[in-house]
Design an enzyme around this catalytic site. Structure first.
Site, PDB file in Angstrom:
ATOM      1  N   HIS A 137     -18.302  88.503 -29.934  1.00 11.53           N
ATOM      2  CA  HIS A 137     -17.636  89.656 -29.304  1.00 11.53           C
ATOM      3  C   HIS A 137     -16.650  90.292 -30.277  1.00 11.53           C
ATOM      4  CE1 HIS A 137     -15.627  92.114 -26.276  1.00 11.53           C
ATOM      5  NE2 HIS A 137     -14.471  91.615 -26.697  1.00 11.53           N
ATOM      6  N   GLU A 204     -15.562  85.676 -19.369  1.00  8.71           N
ATOM      7  CA  GLU A 204     -14.674  84.696 -19.995  1.00  8.71           C
ATOM      8  C   GLU A 204     -14.700  83.366 -19.246  1.00  8.71           C
ATOM      9  OE1 GLU A 204     -10.787  85.840 -21.167  1.00  8.71           O
ATOM     10  OE2 GLU A 204     -11.254  87.997 -21.279  1.00  8.71           O
ATOM     11  N   LYS A 256      -5.364  96.240 -19.210  1.00  8.15           N
ATOM     12  CA  LYS A 256      -5.826  94.903 -18.870  1.00  8.15           C
ATOM     13  C   LYS A 256      -5.112  94.285 -17.665  1.00  8.15           C
ATOM     14  CE  LYS A 256      -8.131  92.802 -21.358  1.00  8.15           C
ATOM     15  NZ  LYS A 256      -9.590  92.616 -21.358  1.00  8.15           N
TER      16      LYS A 256
END
Length: 430
Positions: A137, A204, A256
C-alpha cells in the site's frame, strides 16, 4: 505458554454441544472471541461467540461456573489487562464448558441467539494510533505522488504511525455519515467546503492492547506479544480529497477522524496460536531492523496466516438481489513490520500504553490489484473505474454503498476461524 504454542483448546477434533458451532465459518469452539453484547432490553455485558450464539460470561460468573471478576464489568478493559497465564486458564475453562456435555444443563440457559443481541465496542478506548506497515500500500500510494521514489527514506527503519481519534470509532453495523470538509479541486483557485467526493475504505488489522506499561518504561521486543490482548478488523475510512489538501506538514486530520469501523469481536492471541507464521523476509538490500526492534522468535512467529477480503454492495445491487462483489483478497502477512515491532516502537520513547488502547496496522495490500486494500489503489487514484455487476462503476464510494471486511485464519491440520463482519453503509452528509 508462548504465544505460538497450542493446547487442547485448538484440537481440531474438539466439538461443542452448541450445534451451530460445528463447521461455523467464524466461531467454532476453537475460536472463542470476546465481545460486549446486550440481550434484548438488557444492559451490556461480557460474552463469547460460539457458533450463532453468545455465551453470557457475566452470568457464568454469577452462577459459579467461572471465577473471573473482570467479566462482571461493563467493558472488557479489565479482561484485556489480565496476565497471559490467566487469559489462557480462562480460555481453557470456557472451552471445557462448551465442549463437555456434562456442563450443558448449567450452561445452555446462559446462551443467547446472536441475532437477537446488540454488539458494542468491546472496550473503553483510551487512545488510538494508526500505523502504515502495509508495504505494498505504501508503495502504491507513494508511486501516485512520487513515481521515482514512492517510499520515503525512513520507512524501512521506523514503523511509521500517527495518533488518531478514539471518540469516532464505531462497531460494525453503525452507518457512516459522509463527512464534510475543506478540499481544493485542481481547477479551483481557493478551497471549497462540502461533502467529500473521494470517500475511500482502508483494509486494516486492529490490535487491542492488554497489559500496559508505566510511563517512561519501554516494552522490550521480546515481551511485546504479552501486551497484546487481541485482534479485530479495522476500516479506517479516508476522505482522500481532504487528505491531499490538509496532510502537509502534520499528516492526517479531518480526512481520517470522522469515523473508523471495527469488528466487535476480540479474537485472542491464544486463538490465533496455530496460525502464527514467519515474518516474510525483507527484500535483499533492505536494512535489518535496529536492535530494539529485532527478535528471532518474533521473526519466526510474528506474522499471521490470515486471508483478508473486502466486499462492496451498492443500493442498486441490493435492489436487484445481487450479492456483494468481492473487491480484493490477500494475506495479512503483507506487513513490513510485525505487531510486536509496532507495539515496541510505540512504547520505545516511554509512551505508556493502556488496556483497551487500539492500534491500527495501516492499509494492508497485496502486490497485485486483486489484493489492494483501498479504492485509491484499485482505481489508480480515480483514473481507472471498476465495473460492478449492476452496470455501475466506482472510483470512490457513493451514498448507499456498503463495505464489508472479513478475515479468515487457516492452517493445515487446524480448524479455520474468522473475525466476523466489519461492515458499514454510507449515508448522505448532514
Amino acid at each position: 505458554m508462548s504465544y505460538w504454542q497450542t493446547d487442547e483448546t485448538h484440537d481440531p477434533a474438539r466439538t461443542s454441544w452448541v450445534a451451530s458451532a460445528q463447521d461455523h465459518g467464524d466461531f467454532p469452539i476453537q475460536n472463542l472471541p470476546y465481545g460486549l453484547f446486550s440481550p434484548a432490553g438488557a444492559s451490556p455485558r461480557a460474552g463469547v461467540a460460539i457458533g450463532d450464539a453468545i455465551l453470557d460470561l457475566a452470568a457464568c460468573v454469577g452462577a459459579g461456573l467461572i471465577d473471573c471478576a473482570p467479566l462482571l464489568e461493563d467493558q472488557l478493559n479489565g479482561l484485556m489487562a489480565l496476565p497471559v497465564a490467566e487469559r489462557v486458564a480462562l480460555r481453557r475453562r470456557i472451552s471445557a464448558l462448551l465442549s463437555n456435555p456434562a456442563h450443558r444443563p448449567a450452561v445452555e440457559p446462559l446462551l443467547h441467539r446472536a441475532a437477537d443481541c446488540t454488539l458494542h465496542l468491546p472496550a473503553r478506548i483510551g487512545d488510538y494510533s494508526d500505523f502504515y506497515v502495509g508495504i505494498h500500500h505504501a508503495n502504491n500510494i507513494g508511486r501516485q505522488f512520487r513515481p521515482d521514489n514512492p517510499l520515503l527514506p525512513n520507512y524501512k527503519y521506523v514503523p511509521i504511525g500517527y495518533h488518531g481519534r478514539a471518540s469516532s470509532i464505531r462497531p460494525s453495523g453503525d452507518p457512516l455519515v459522509r463527512p464534510r470538509g475543506q478540499r481544493k479541486p485542481p481547477e479551483a483557485e481557493v478551497p471549497v467546503v462540502g461533502p467529500t467526493a473521494r470517500l475511500d475504505y482502508e483494509l486494516e488489522l486492529g490490535v487491542w492492547i492488554g497489559t500496559g506499561n508505566d510511563l517512561g518504561s519501554p516494552i522490550p521486543i521480546g515481551e511485546a506479544a504479552d501486551h497484546v490482548a487481541g485482534f479485530c478488523l479495522l476500516n479506517d475510512w479516508s476522505a482522500r480529497d481532504f487528505q491531499a489538501w490538509e496532510y502537509q506538514p502534520l499528516g492526517p486530520f479531518l480526512a481520517k477522524n470522522f469515523h473508523s469501523t471495527i469488528s466487535p469481536w476480540v479474537v485472542t492471541p491464544e486463538a490465533l496460536a496455530p496460525f502464527r507464521i514467519a515474518q516474510p523476509p525483507r527484500p535483499q538490500g533492505d536494512p535489518a531492523p535496529l536492535p530494539y526492534l529485532s527478535d528471532a522468535d518474533d521473526q519466526a512467529h510474528g506474522a499471521l496466516a490470515l486471508t483478508l477480503e473486502v466486499y462492496l454492495s451498492t443500493r442498486a445491487m441490493r435492489d436487484a438481489g445481487q450479492p456483494p462483489m468481492r473487491l480484493s483478497q490477500g494475506p495479512a502477512s503483507n506487513m513490513y513490520w510485525t505487531v510486536s515491532q509496532i507495539v515496541t516502537h510505540h512504547a520505545s520513547n516511554g509512551c505508556n500504553l493502556m488496556p483497551g488502547d487500539l492500534l491500527g496496522s495501516g492499509t494492508i495490500s497485496a502486490p497485485t490489484r486483486d489484493g489492494y486494500g483501498s479504492l485509491m489503489e484499485i482505481s489508480s487514484g480515480g483514473r481507472e473505474p471498476i465495473s460492478l455487476p449492476s452496470g455501475e462503476t466506482r472510483c470512490f464510494l457513493e451514498d448507499g454503498d456498503e463495505v464489508t471486511l472479513r478475515a479468515t485464519a487457516s492452517a493445515p491440520g487446524h480448524v479455520s476461524i474468522g473475525f466476523g463482519e466489519c461492515r458499514a453503509m454510507i449515508v448522505p452528509a448532514r
